[in-house]
Design an enzyme around this catalytic site. Sequence first.
Site, PDB file in Angstrom:
ATOM      1  N   ILE A  12      46.045 -15.570   4.259  1.00  0.00           N
ATOM      2  CA  ILE A  12      45.823 -14.137   4.480  1.00  0.00           C
ATOM      3  C   ILE A  12      47.062 -13.484   5.067  1.00  0.00           C
ATOM      4  O   ILE A  12      47.469 -12.397   4.644  1.00  0.00           O
ATOM      5  CB  ILE A  12      44.611 -13.916   5.410  1.00  0.00           C
ATOM      6  CG1 ILE A  12      43.350 -14.546   4.802  1.00  0.00           C
ATOM      7  CG2 ILE A  12      44.404 -12.426   5.670  1.00  0.00           C
ATOM      8  CD1 ILE A  12      42.961 -13.995   3.450  1.00  0.00           C
ATOM      9  N   SER A 138      34.601 -11.340   6.883  1.00  0.00           N
ATOM     10  CA  SER A 138      35.076 -12.397   5.985  1.00  0.00           C
ATOM     11  C   SER A 138      35.114 -11.941   4.532  1.00  0.00           C
ATOM     12  O   SER A 138      34.594 -10.879   4.172  1.00  0.00           O
ATOM     13  CB  SER A 138      34.170 -13.624   6.100  1.00  0.00           C
ATOM     14  OG  SER A 138      32.917 -13.355   5.491  1.00  0.00           O
ATOM     15  N   CYS A 139      35.688 -12.781   3.688  1.00  0.00           N
ATOM     16  CA  CYS A 139      35.804 -12.460   2.261  1.00  0.00           C
ATOM     17  C   CYS A 139      34.436 -12.238   1.628  1.00  0.00           C
ATOM     18  O   CYS A 139      34.218 -11.233   0.926  1.00  0.00           O
ATOM     19  CB  CYS A 139      36.569 -13.557   1.530  1.00  0.00           C
ATOM     20  SG  CYS A 139      36.009 -15.239   1.902  1.00  0.00           S
ATOM     21  N   ASN A 140      33.495 -13.139   1.879  1.00  0.00           N
ATOM     22  CA  ASN A 140      32.167 -12.987   1.296  1.00  0.00           C
ATOM     23  C   ASN A 140      31.447 -11.760   1.833  1.00  0.00           C
ATOM     24  O   ASN A 140      30.804 -11.025   1.083  1.00  0.00           O
ATOM     25  CB  ASN A 140      31.326 -14.246   1.558  1.00  0.00           C
ATOM     26  CG  ASN A 140      31.647 -15.364   0.596  1.00  0.00           C
ATOM     27  OD1 ASN A 140      31.579 -15.179  -0.613  1.00  0.00           O
ATOM     28  ND2 ASN A 140      31.996 -16.531   1.113  1.00  0.00           N
ATOM     29  N   ARG A 167      33.568 -21.177  -2.942  1.00  0.00           N
ATOM     30  CA  ARG A 167      34.589 -22.148  -3.318  1.00  0.00           C
ATOM     31  C   ARG A 167      34.757 -23.133  -2.165  1.00  0.00           C
ATOM     32  O   ARG A 167      34.563 -22.792  -1.000  1.00  0.00           O
ATOM     33  CB  ARG A 167      35.908 -21.434  -3.661  1.00  0.00           C
ATOM     34  CG  ARG A 167      36.543 -20.651  -2.489  1.00  0.00           C
ATOM     35  CD  ARG A 167      37.506 -21.494  -1.714  1.00  0.00           C
ATOM     36  NE  ARG A 167      38.072 -20.777  -0.580  1.00  0.00           N
ATOM     37  CZ  ARG A 167      37.602 -20.818   0.655  1.00  0.00           C
ATOM     38  NH1 ARG A 167      36.492 -21.499   0.925  1.00  0.00           N
ATOM     39  NH2 ARG A 167      38.212 -20.179   1.644  1.00  0.00           N
ATOM     40  N   HIS A 193      26.221 -15.154   6.612  1.00  0.00           N
ATOM     41  CA  HIS A 193      26.688 -13.925   5.966  1.00  0.00           C
ATOM     42  C   HIS A 193      25.758 -12.742   6.244  1.00  0.00           C
ATOM     43  O   HIS A 193      26.218 -11.605   6.362  1.00  0.00           O
ATOM     44  CB  HIS A 193      26.824 -14.156   4.466  1.00  0.00           C
ATOM     45  CG  HIS A 193      27.654 -15.348   4.130  1.00  0.00           C
ATOM     46  ND1 HIS A 193      27.098 -16.600   3.919  1.00  0.00           N
ATOM     47  CD2 HIS A 193      28.994 -15.501   4.001  1.00  0.00           C
ATOM     48  CE1 HIS A 193      28.062 -17.468   3.667  1.00  0.00           C
ATOM     49  NE2 HIS A 193      29.218 -16.836   3.715  1.00  0.00           N
ATOM     50  N   GLN A 300      38.734 -14.968  -2.870  1.00  0.00           N
ATOM     51  CA  GLN A 300      38.695 -15.106  -1.419  1.00  0.00           C
ATOM     52  C   GLN A 300      40.052 -14.951  -0.754  1.00  0.00           C
ATOM     53  O   GLN A 300      40.132 -14.592   0.420  1.00  0.00           O
ATOM     54  CB  GLN A 300      38.088 -16.465  -1.047  1.00  0.00           C
ATOM     55  CG  GLN A 300      38.996 -17.674  -1.227  1.00  0.00           C
ATOM     56  CD  GLN A 300      39.120 -18.146  -2.663  1.00  0.00           C
ATOM     57  OE1 GLN A 300      38.406 -17.657  -3.537  1.00  0.00           O
ATOM     58  NE2 GLN A 300      40.006 -19.102  -2.911  1.00  0.00           N
TER      59      GLN A 300
END
EC number: 1.2.1.59
Length: 340
Positions: A12, A138-140, A167, A193, A300
Site C-alpha cells: 500500500i 480495509s480493501c474488502n 485472496r 467485515h 486488494q
Amino acid sequence: MISVAVNGYGTIGKRVADAILKQPDMRLIGVAKTSPNYEAFIAHRKGIKIYVPQQSIKKFEESGIPVAGTIEDLVKASDIVVDTTPNGVGAQYKPIYQQFQRNAIFQGGEKAEVADISFSALCNYDEALGKKYIRVVSCNTTALLRTICTINKVTKVEKVRATIVRRAADQKEVKKGPINSLVPDPATVPSHHAKDVNSVIKNLDIVTMAVIAPTTLMHMHFINITLKDKVEKKDVLSVLENTPRIVLISSKYDAEATAELVEVARDLKRERNDIPEVMVFDDSVYVKDNEVMLMYAVHQESIVVPENVDAIRASTRLMSAEDSIRITNESLGILKGYLI
C-alpha cells in the site's frame, strides 16, 4: 501545498507515495523503511527520500542506500503522515505522531479505536473533515462501502448479506498460503467485515461471511441487498455506471475471470496492473422488487489508494468531497462506467 510523509513502503505504501506525487496540492517529503530490501532500492532509484529507524541507519548505508534521517525526522518535516505499516504497527507509531502533533491516516489493519473516525470517501468524507486521526477501512470493507453507499442513492439500503472470497496473499507474499485449501475466515458469523462496515454506517443491518481461497490476484464479493422500496434493474445499473470508482464488466469482453481482468489491466497499461475501481459484473446484477444481488471483484493492492489521498484532504480540510474525489480520480486515471 500539504507536506505528506508515508510511513511504510510496502504494497500500500508505495502506491500511496506514487499517488501523492501525482497530486497538484501535495508534496511527498519521503517514506520510511525498516529494512533495505528491493522496495527501498527502487524508492531510492525513483529519487524518493528514505527515512529509517535510528538503529537501521548503518544497515541501509552499508547497502548503498542514502538515509535522509530517522522516522522521527520524517514526521517532524511533514504536515500529515500516512501510516501504511503492517497490521497493528500503526498503533505503536501513534505516540510519535502525537508527540509532534501531526495528523495521521491509518489503514484498515488497525483497530477502529486508533482513529477519530473510519473513512470511506463515497460514504462519509464530510464527517471526516478536520479529524486529526483517520482510519481508511480495509480493501474488502472499502469495496462493500462503495457499493452500499452507491446503491443507497437509488433508495435506502436496509439490509446487507455478503459472502467474501478472499485472496490468500498478495503476489509478493511468498510465505503465505494456503496453496491447496479453502479456509473459513473465520467459521463464525459474522466475519469482521460487518463490524468494519458499521464503523462507517452505524446502524446498517449487515452480516458477512468470508473464506480464504488459494489465489493472489483479487477478492470476490457476492452481495444481497434489501432496499426500502422496489427498484428497477436499469436504475441499479445506471447508478453503478455513473458512480466514480466503480466500473462495470460486460460479458462482451469475454474477460470475467480475475486473471483475465489482470490481463485487461496490463493491456490498458495500468501502473502495476492496478484496478482501484470496484469491478461489477453487469450480468450478475439481479433485481426483484426491493432485493438486489450482484457480484464484483476487488483488487486488494490498489482499491484503498484513492481513499488515502482523499483522507489527507479531509483531515486537513483542503477541499470538499466532490472536489477531492474528482481531482484524485483525474490524477490517478480512475474511471466510472465500463472498464473497456
